[in-house]
Design an enzyme around this catalytic site. Structure first.
Site, short mmCIF file in Angstrom:
data_model
loop_
_atom_site.label_atom_id
_atom_site.label_comp_id
_atom_site.label_asym_id
_atom_site.label_seq_id
_atom_site.Cartn_x
_atom_site.Cartn_y
_atom_site.Cartn_z
N VAL A 119 -0.63 -16.36 -2.72
CA VAL A 119 -0.77 -14.17 -2.74
C VAL A 119 -1.76 -14.31 -2.17
O VAL A 119 -1.59 -12.47 -1.97
CB VAL A 119 -0.09 -14.34 -3.44
N HIS A 135 5.91 -17.51 -1.44
CA HIS A 135 5.24 -16.50 -2.84
C HIS A 135 5.31 -14.82 -2.75
O HIS A 135 4.94 -14.39 -3.45
CB HIS A 135 4.63 -16.70 -3.77
N SER A 236 -0.31 -29.03 -6.69
CA SER A 236 0.14 -29.75 -7.80
C SER A 236 1.55 -30.37 -7.23
O SER A 236 2.11 -30.89 -7.76
CB SER A 236 -0.02 -29.61 -9.47
#
Length: 290
Positions: A119, A135, A236
């Site tokens: 972001v 996001h 991840s």
């Protein structure tokens, strides 16, 4: 034209071993049509920590959830006080070598699109075009009542005016722009409302516990379906919001390569897994493909 894949995934075996050899990724990207999916690990070299690495912020920080934010004025005060301090660090952060390498590969026509879970806006600051911010972005503010979207810089000025005696600095900021603050500073922080309708303001980002807007997910699905390969950088893939695109690519037999320090939840779906620091690895990748 590739048909839309179903999400009944083919059986997968144990993940291939991780390697420090970049050659297979070079060969994959050289064919073009690559969709990049980036995560917080790409921004650590810009001074913004990731969530789940060996020094990830989740080890000592619990991010604000959507339910907390909309359900409690005290939670909103806590968020905006901490974020008011953290935003200064995010706004000053510069793209690193990894961001610049992705931009170079995009300009060279090898990268067909970029989906980022970050972001911080650093892909765009490096010159990458048409980035899908999965996001959202901290540089925008959304009114939950009227839907108006305004610049975070403008809110920063309004918060500074409403809190003229509020002063705090920190050297450590979390990926969501949050910082740790003493409670007595939070208690005296004044939150401002939407300047148009006096409604509740929220950063234009997807909080934990909040769904990514469906049109954005569908856009990302279309990018996956058109891709010749997917390259995951610094994620991840712990949360489903990003992992679903790796699974979708695997189900459609679209090769996936992951460059990340440490294991990821997407490893069983990857054709190549490279464990290297992102900045040097992507710089080498761009140089070899120039």
């Amino acid at each position: 034209m590739r048909t839309k894949p179903t999400l009944s995934f083919t059986p997968i075996g144990p993940p291939l071993p991780r390697t420090r050899e970049l050659g297979p990724v070079v060969e994959l990207v050289a064919g073009g049509g690559v969709l990049v999916l980036s995560g917080a690990g790409l921004s650590t070299e810009s001074g913004i920590p990731d969530y789940r690495g060996h020094a990830g912020s989740l080890r000592k920080h619990t991010p604000m959830t959507y339910g907390e934010f909309v359900g409690s004025a005290d939670a909103r005060r806590r968020y905006w006080a901490r974020s008011h301090v953290g935003w200064r660090t995010i706004a000053r952060a510069d793209p690193n070598a990894g961001h610049r390498a992705v931009a170079e590969l995009r300009r060279g026509g090898l990268v067909a699109g970029v989906i980022t879970q970050n972001v911080d806006g650093l892909h765009q600051a490096a010159g990458t075009t048409s980035v899908v911010e999965l996001h959202g972005g901290l540089d925008r503010v959304l009114c939950l009542d009227c839907g108006d979207v305004t610049a975070r810089a403008e809110l920063d000025r309004r918060l500074a005016a409403a809190n003229p005696d509020f002063a705090h600095t920190t050297a450590e900021v979390n990926p969501d722009g949050d910082v740790a603050l003493p409670q007595h500073l939070v208690d005296r922080f004044h939150v401002v409302d939407c300047s148009g309708c006096h409604g509740t303001l929220k950063p234009d980002v997807v909080f934990f516990g909040e769904n990514v807007p469906r049109p954005r997910v569908e856009l990302c699905n279309a990018l996956v379906d058109r891709a010749r390969a997917v390259l995951v950088l610094g994620s991840s893939l712990t949360v489903m919001s990003g992992l679903r695109f790796v699974r979708r690519a695997h189900a459609a037999s679209i090769p996936v390569a992951i460059v990340n320090q440490g294991e990821t939840r997407g490893d069983p779906h990857a054709a190549h897994r490279v464990d290297l620091p992102l900045g040097p690895a992507l710089t080498d990748l761009a140089r070899l493909l120039a």
